[in-house]
Scaffold this motif. Structure first.
Motif, short mmCIF file in Angstrom:
data_model
loop_
_atom_site.label_atom_id
_atom_site.label_comp_id
_atom_site.label_asym_id
_atom_site.label_seq_id
_atom_site.Cartn_x
_atom_site.Cartn_y
_atom_site.Cartn_z
N ASP A 83 11.86 19.20 26.86
CA ASP A 83 10.53 19.82 26.80
C ASP A 83 10.20 20.64 28.04
O ASP A 83 9.31 21.49 28.00
CB ASP A 83 9.46 18.74 26.62
CG ASP A 83 9.53 18.07 25.25
OD1 ASP A 83 10.29 18.57 24.40
OD2 ASP A 83 8.85 17.06 25.05
N LEU A 84 10.88 20.38 29.15
CA LEU A 84 10.54 21.03 30.41
C LEU A 84 11.78 21.68 31.04
O LEU A 84 12.90 21.22 30.84
CB LEU A 84 9.96 20.02 31.40
CG LEU A 84 8.64 19.35 31.02
CD1 LEU A 84 8.28 18.30 32.06
CD2 LEU A 84 7.53 20.38 30.88
N VAL A 141 8.82 13.03 28.93
CA VAL A 141 9.91 12.99 29.90
C VAL A 141 10.55 11.61 29.80
O VAL A 141 9.86 10.61 29.66
CB VAL A 141 9.42 13.25 31.34
CG1 VAL A 141 8.89 14.66 31.47
CG2 VAL A 141 8.37 12.25 31.77
N SER A 142 11.86 11.59 29.83
CA SER A 142 12.57 10.32 29.75
C SER A 142 13.89 10.44 30.48
O SER A 142 14.44 11.53 30.62
CB SER A 142 12.82 9.90 28.29
OG SER A 142 13.65 10.85 27.64
N GLY A 143 14.37 9.33 30.96
CA GLY A 143 15.63 9.31 31.68
C GLY A 143 15.99 7.91 32.08
O GLY A 143 15.54 6.92 31.47
N ARG A 156 9.02 24.11 27.99
CA ARG A 156 9.99 24.76 27.11
C ARG A 156 9.62 24.54 25.65
O ARG A 156 9.75 25.42 24.81
CB ARG A 156 11.39 24.23 27.40
CG ARG A 156 12.47 24.86 26.55
CD ARG A 156 13.81 24.18 26.74
NE ARG A 156 14.40 24.52 28.03
CZ ARG A 156 14.69 23.64 28.97
NH1 ARG A 156 14.42 22.34 28.78
NH2 ARG A 156 15.25 24.01 30.11
N ASN A 157 9.13 23.35 25.34
CA ASN A 157 8.78 23.00 23.97
C ASN A 157 7.92 21.73 24.00
O ASN A 157 7.90 21.01 25.00
CB ASN A 157 10.06 22.76 23.14
CG ASN A 157 9.79 22.80 21.65
OD1 ASN A 157 8.74 23.28 21.21
ND2 ASN A 157 10.72 22.30 20.86
N TYR A 158 7.20 21.48 22.94
CA TYR A 158 6.48 20.21 22.81
C TYR A 158 6.21 19.95 21.34
O TYR A 158 6.22 20.86 20.50
CB TYR A 158 5.19 20.20 23.64
CG TYR A 158 4.12 21.15 23.19
CD1 TYR A 158 3.13 20.74 22.31
CD2 TYR A 158 4.08 22.46 23.67
CE1 TYR A 158 2.12 21.61 21.90
CE2 TYR A 158 3.09 23.33 23.28
CZ TYR A 158 2.10 22.91 22.39
OH TYR A 158 1.12 23.77 21.99
N PRO A 200 5.05 25.81 21.64
CA PRO A 200 6.40 25.41 21.19
C PRO A 200 7.23 26.61 20.77
O PRO A 200 6.71 27.65 20.39
CB PRO A 200 6.10 24.50 20.00
CG PRO A 200 4.82 25.01 19.46
CD PRO A 200 4.01 25.44 20.65
N TYR A 201 8.55 26.41 20.79
CA TYR A 201 9.50 27.49 20.49
C TYR A 201 9.37 27.92 19.04
O TYR A 201 9.24 27.11 18.14
CB TYR A 201 10.93 27.01 20.76
CG TYR A 201 11.97 28.08 20.55
CD1 TYR A 201 12.34 28.90 21.61
CD2 TYR A 201 12.57 28.28 19.32
CE1 TYR A 201 13.30 29.89 21.44
CE2 TYR A 201 13.52 29.26 19.13
CZ TYR A 201 13.88 30.07 20.20
OH TYR A 201 14.82 31.05 20.03
#
Length: 837
Positions: A392-393, A429-431, A420-422, A492-493
């Motif tokens: 998204d970012l 955000v995730s990781g 970039r998108n949502y 969004p894209y």
């Protein structure tokens, strides 16, 4: 009588000098007790083993050292001739000092000594060639470690490559010429490069792995070295490529015993009941040469370390036990040593990760800022490394940096990026984070966060015109009506499309903010050229309108003609190819910044490197300023490349370039292509079944095969030449025999088209292959007899026509009109009258 004898008028043979082509003869002397030497000195430039016109070496210094150690010198004349008179009988050692790097190589172990007899003159022909350092390359050499202990062995890897177009025999290694203490190069492993030596075919390379014990002298010297040079008859020839490697050597092994325990009574000692078992202790080499050694304490608290290098170590525990004092040091010794270390129990590291956004919500055009807060609720310091994928970012990789988090403290890593998108009105955000707790394997934990997004919008509008007069601005009558404008991007894209009106205008209203790529499609072949890419990039901001003025030009392929032409029709592997590049501007305006993008598909047998073109391409390289071609002008450049090894297998070397301003970005270009034969790959056979799978069940049903289909094998799908063609039998089988080895594109004549757009057929030298070619009806396909004919003209009704003729005239222009039939090993010959400029 041979050439040398005729040249010097020699009467009788006396001796032979093994230097290229030699001869010997004798004639009467004024002094019956003396003899002489006459000879000719030449540079074998074409390496044919004979002296040819223009190869004589003038000014070459020739020295003879006689049996009485007397030194005799002379210089060769303009014809390469030299002479010594009045020499005492005996054996003479010759040497030569030549300009331009030319070297006389010794073919025999005795250095090709010259014998002078009474009443005779010895005649020699002395052949010089390029030094072996130019013919052979040591492409890689290394030791398996950069530090060794004594005693131990060294494993050496050496790769030798023959860079010439002819075999080199008897290659030997001569090592340790200086007799250095502790030098390698004397072990049995070098036997393969001694004695008869090694033979390398043209372009061949071979690797050697040699294991050798470290000499005793290396221990005292503190270093082991390897210095070798490589050449045929290396004992006498010293002009070959050289190899050097060295490494540190340290002596012997040592031991150390460590006792670990708790000092519960505070007497600064470890009593018997205070010993701790199961404590893992790691010794790290202070200089980091040998990594680490690990041990675990027993019931008595002892950790035994043996076989250590006699050097300093840093001691560290693996949790949950830690040393109570400062950094611990250990010294290993021959007789061993003992140390007592107090330890304490510490809770392992435990990291909690939390995502915190800078504010509750963001506009879709804003930069999203957020923090990853890392808190260590454990008892040990640790290093935390975050990782993640953020669709998204736009998060730069450099923001994903690691951080040390002490026990009981928090650390923050800050992130920021454009949207970039949502989805569903939220950015996520995730990781994950990874860290060590000093007891278990690395700990892996996830983190997650989301924030609300409010949509913001802007607009894009513009005008498209046909820049007919090339002045870079729209003029009356240049409006581009009905041009298709496409916009991709936003957050969004999404994808948007518009068509220009009669005045060439268009608009996109209420576009979500964000980055967009704008592309244009115009009728009549007009193309919009961009300086750095195939599309235009714009940033749409909230409440603002982006205004674009876009000019279209005629395709570069219409105004720029490009050709590449090799200087020969056949080459050997490694041979230099001289390429003439011609650029002609057929338009009415200056074309600036012309680049050549060659070998886009990275063919192994192709010249040109699209990533790192050689310097010989000059301003045509993608990172150079480019070439300027004025209206009506033809610019000629000469480029040199060397034939790659893969060309031997493919039986040809090729060059395909896309030439245009900023060709690395534009897909509109002038193509340029040439090829030449490279014999040696061999020929092979292949069979192909042509069929139409009407019901799509992947089974050959009755009536599916296509009889009598004409199949052609092309060197390249778009720009290639015809290699071979054959007509199938009644069962659909097409047989190709005696076709040069390589990978080819298949095409089918008649009302058919191949289902697999990129169908290729491979021919293996000396072998046979089997392929299936699926086709489907195509009324617009080439009919039998149309298009390119096999070499010699006419139409094949059976068997294989091997042509290696050029095709693709519709793309490249008529560059070649005919070719000879290529049989096994036959050289291709280009018809000079067939070239068109």
């Amino acid at each position: 009588m041979n050439r040398a004898a005729l040249r010097f008028g020699v009467l009788t043979a006396v001796a032979v000098l093994a230097l290229g082509i030699t001869s010997a003869a004798a004639f009467a002397q004024d002094d019956p007790q003396q003899g002489g030497v006459t000879g000719v000195l030449y540079a074998d430039k074409d390496r044919n083993g004979e002296q040819d016109s223009g190869e004589a070496i003038s000014g070459g210094e020739v020295t003879l050292v006689g049996p009485d150690s007397a030194v005799h010198k002379t210089t060769s004349d303009a014809d390469g001739k030299f002479a010594f008179a009045g020499l005492a009988p005996g054996t003479y050692k010759p040497s030569y000092a030549l300009a331009g790097g030319w070297v006389v190589h010794h073919a025999k172990a005795d250095g090709d000594l010259i014998t002078v007899a009474e009443h005779a003159t010895t005649d020699v022909v002395v052949r010089a060639e390029r030094p072996y350092s130019e013919q052979l390359k040591v492409t890689w050499a290394a030791f398996d470690h950069y530090l060794y202990r004594h005693p131990s062995s060294v494993t050496t890897s050496v790769t030798l490559r023959n860079t010439t177009d002819r075999a080199i025999s008897g290659i030997q290694a001569r090592c340790d010429r200086k007799n250095a203490p502790g030098a390698l190069g004397h072990g049995r492993g070098w036997d393969v490069l001694s004695g008869a030596g090694v033979t390398l075919a043209a372009g061949e390379w071979r690797s050697f792995t040699i294991v050798e014990e470290i000499p005793e002298a290396a221990r005292a010297a503190g270093k082991v070295t390897l210095d070798c040079d490589f050449a045929p008859n290396a004992g006498w020839n010293t002009d070959g490529p050289v190899l050097h490697a060295d490494a540190q050597v340290i002596p012997g092994n040592g031991n150390h015993t460590m006792v670990v325990g708790e000092d519960r009574n505070g007497d600064s000692r470890i009593d018997a009941d205070e010993a701790v078992s199961g404590v893992k202790v790691v010794l790290y080499d202070w200089n980091n040469h040998f990594g680490s050694v690990e041990g675990t304490s027993g019931p008595d608290g002892k950790v035994e370390f043996t076989g250590l290098e006699k050097t300093n170590y840093r001691a560290q525990t693996r949790g949950p036990w830690m040393f109570a004092g400062e950094v611990q040091h250990v010294r290993a010794a021959d007789q061993g040593g003992t140390s007592h270390r107090v330890v304490k129990y510490v809770k392992p590291a435990d990291i909690r990760a939390e995502v915190k956004f800078a504010k509750p919500s963001f506009k879709s055009h804003e930069t999203v800022q957020w923090d990853l807060v890392l808190t260590n609720v454990g008892g040990m310091d640790t290093w935390v490394r975050p990782s993640g994928y953020f669709p998204d970012l736009q998060i730069p990789d450099e923001q994903l940096t690691g951080v040390s988090v002490p026990a009981g403290e928090s650390r923050t890593i800050s992130f920021s990026g454009k949207i970039r998108n949502y989805r569903n009105g939220k950015v996520t955000v995730s990781g994950s984070i990874d860290y060590f707790d000093e007891q278990n394997p690395p700990v892996h934990k996830q983190f997650y966060g989301e924030v609300d997004i409010e949509q913001s919008k802007g607009s894009v509008s513009g005008v498209v015109y046909l820049d007919k007069n090339h002045n870079g601005r729209p003029d009356p009558g240049e409006a581009a009506a009905d041009a298709v404008v496409e916009a991709n991007g936003g957050a969004p894209y999404n994808y948007y499309k518009a068509t220009t009106d009669a005045e060439g205008r268009y608009s996109f209203n209420e576009l979500p903010t964000g980055a967009y790529s704008i592309g244009f499609t115009l009728a009549g072949g007009w193309i919009v050229h961009f300086p750095d890419d195939v599309v235009q990039h714009v940033q749409v901001e909230a409440g603002k309108s982006v205004q674009l003025v876009t000019g279209a030009q005629r395709p570069y392929a219409e105004v720029l003609k490009a050709t590449v032409q090799f200087d020969k029709t056949a080459y050997a592997v490694g041979e230099e190819v001289k390429i003439t590049v011609k650029l002609t501007n057929r338009g009415g305006y200056v074309i600036n910044g012309v680049h050549a993008l060659c070998n886009r598909n990275q063919g192994d047998n192709h010249l040109g490197d699209r990533v790192n073109p050689s310097e010989s391409w000059g301003d045509l390289r993608w990172h150079a300023k480019g070439v300027t071609v004025n209206p009506g002008e033809t610019v000629t450049l000469v480029v040199t490349e060397r034939v790659p090894e893969a060309a031997r297998v493919a039986n040809r070397v090729e060059l395909l370039c896309e030439i245009a301003p900023r060709a690395e970005f534009n897909r509109d270009f002038a193509p340029a292509y040439d090829w030449a034969n490279v014999p040696g790959g061999g020929n092979g056979d292949v069979m192909a079944l042509v069929a139409h799978d009407k019901d799509g069940d992947h089974v050959m049903d009755p009536g599916d095969v296509v009889p009598h289909a004409r199949v052609r094998l092309m060197s390249d799908r778009e720009h290639g030449f015809l290699v071979a063609e054959a007509v199938g039998d009644v069962w659909g089988w097409v047989r190709f025999t005696d076709v040069p080895a390589g990978m080819y594109w298949a095409t089918v004549d008649g009302p058919w088209k191949i289902v697999e757009q990129y169908r290729t057929v491979g021919v293996r030298a000396g072998g046979s292959g089997l392929y299936y070619i699926g086709v489907e009806p195509d009324p617009g396909a080439v009919q039998p007899g149309d298009g390119v004919q096999p070499a010699g003209g006419g139409t094949s009704t059976g068997g294989t026509k091997v042509a290696l003729a050029r095709t693709g005239a519709s793309v490249l222009g008529l560059a070649f009109l005919g070719a000879l039939l290529v049989a096994a090993g036959a050289a291709l010959r280009r018809w000079p009258a067939s070239r068109q400029s």
